[in-house]
Write a protein that holds these residues in place. Structure first.
Motif, short mmCIF file in Angstrom:
data_model
loop_
_atom_site.label_atom_id
_atom_site.label_comp_id
_atom_site.label_asym_id
_atom_site.label_seq_id
_atom_site.Cartn_x
_atom_site.Cartn_y
_atom_site.Cartn_z
N SER A 217 0.94 -1.16 0.17
CA SER A 217 -0.04 -0.37 0.02
C SER A 217 0.99 1.02 -0.21
CB SER A 217 -0.80 -0.23 0.69
OG SER A 217 -1.73 -1.17 1.26
N SER B 200 2.39 5.06 -0.81
CA SER B 200 1.75 6.62 -0.52
C SER B 200 1.33 6.89 -2.04
CB SER B 200 2.25 7.59 0.43
OG SER B 200 3.39 7.88 -0.64
N LYS B 201 1.05 7.88 -2.10
CA LYS B 201 0.49 8.66 -3.60
C LYS B 201 2.11 8.64 -4.13
CE LYS B 201 -2.58 11.41 -4.88
NZ LYS B 201 -3.54 12.42 -4.23
N THR B 202 2.81 9.94 -2.90
CA THR B 202 4.57 9.81 -3.88
C THR B 202 5.21 8.85 -3.39
OG1 THR B 202 3.84 12.38 -1.49
CG2 THR B 202 6.06 11.59 -2.73
N GLU B 203 5.01 7.91 -3.17
CA GLU B 203 6.02 6.76 -3.46
C GLU B 203 5.31 6.27 -4.88
OE1 GLU B 203 7.16 5.06 1.41
OE2 GLU B 203 4.70 4.51 0.07
N TRP B 204 4.30 6.31 -4.37
CA TRP B 204 4.25 5.86 -6.27
C TRP B 204 4.52 6.04 -7.45
CZ3 TRP B 204 2.94 0.90 -7.85
CH2 TRP B 204 1.90 -0.02 -7.07
N MET B 205 4.48 8.04 -7.64
CA MET B 205 4.84 8.74 -8.12
C MET B 205 6.78 8.18 -8.30
SD MET B 205 3.11 12.10 -7.74
CE MET B 205 3.35 12.68 -6.38
#
Ligand SMILES: Nc1ncnc2c1ncn2[C@@H]1O[C@H](COP(=O)(O)OP(=O)(O)OP(=O)(O)O)[C@@H](O)[C@H]1O
Length: 126
Positions: free
Chosen positions: A51, A53-58
């Motif tokens: 799961s 975070s949004k920053t990690e996905w980017m």
């Protein structure tokens, strides 16, 4: 207009057609590109499992697509060198080796980023 002319016209009209042809060619023939596709898919699966975070996905998406793009450029350089000469030449060797080094340097960065993102999450499991 013949079938070949029509296909040529369509290719000329859409910038996506040659790009997709190049992508499929690399995916079919390049072992390294296939490996990076597989590794990228594994990282995405891990991303869902942990799961992110949004920053990690980017960051992960940037790294994966950057890796694939660089591998495609490396393939293009290899093909161009082979087109220029199939004979052994020190400059041909340098061009291919430096292009391979660019992929290696980026892959090294990708591993470091993967460690920074995933190791703390893996350690939390224990
Ligand atoms: N024309 C050439 N002259 C001199 N050395 C070459 C030449 N072509 C390739 N080499 C050397 O042999 C190595 C392997 O060449 P090859 O064409 O298989 O490229 P490659 O980087 O291994 O490609 P791939 O990723 O598709 O396996 C190159 O990295 C380079 O060091």
């Amino acid at each position: 207009m013949g079938l070949k002319d029509k296909a040529a016209k369509r290719t000329k009209e859409s910038p996506f057609v040659p790009a997709l042809l190049g992508l499929f060619h690399a995916a079919r023939t390049e072992r390294n590109f296939q490996f990076h596709l597989f590794a990228g898919t594994c990282v995405v699966v891990l991303g869902f499992l942990f799961s992110l975070s949004k920053t990690e996905w980017m960051i992960i998406i940037l790294v994966i697509f950057g890796m694939l793009s660089l591998e495609l450029v490396n393939t293009a350089i290899e093909r161009t060198v082979d087109l220029v000469t199939l004979e052994r030449h020190p400059l041909a060797k340098q061009a291919k080796d430096v292009a391979a080094a660019a992929v290696f340097v980026y892959a090294f960065m990708a591993v470091i980023i993967a460690c920074i993102i995933f190791i703390p999450k893996i350690l939390l499991l224990f």
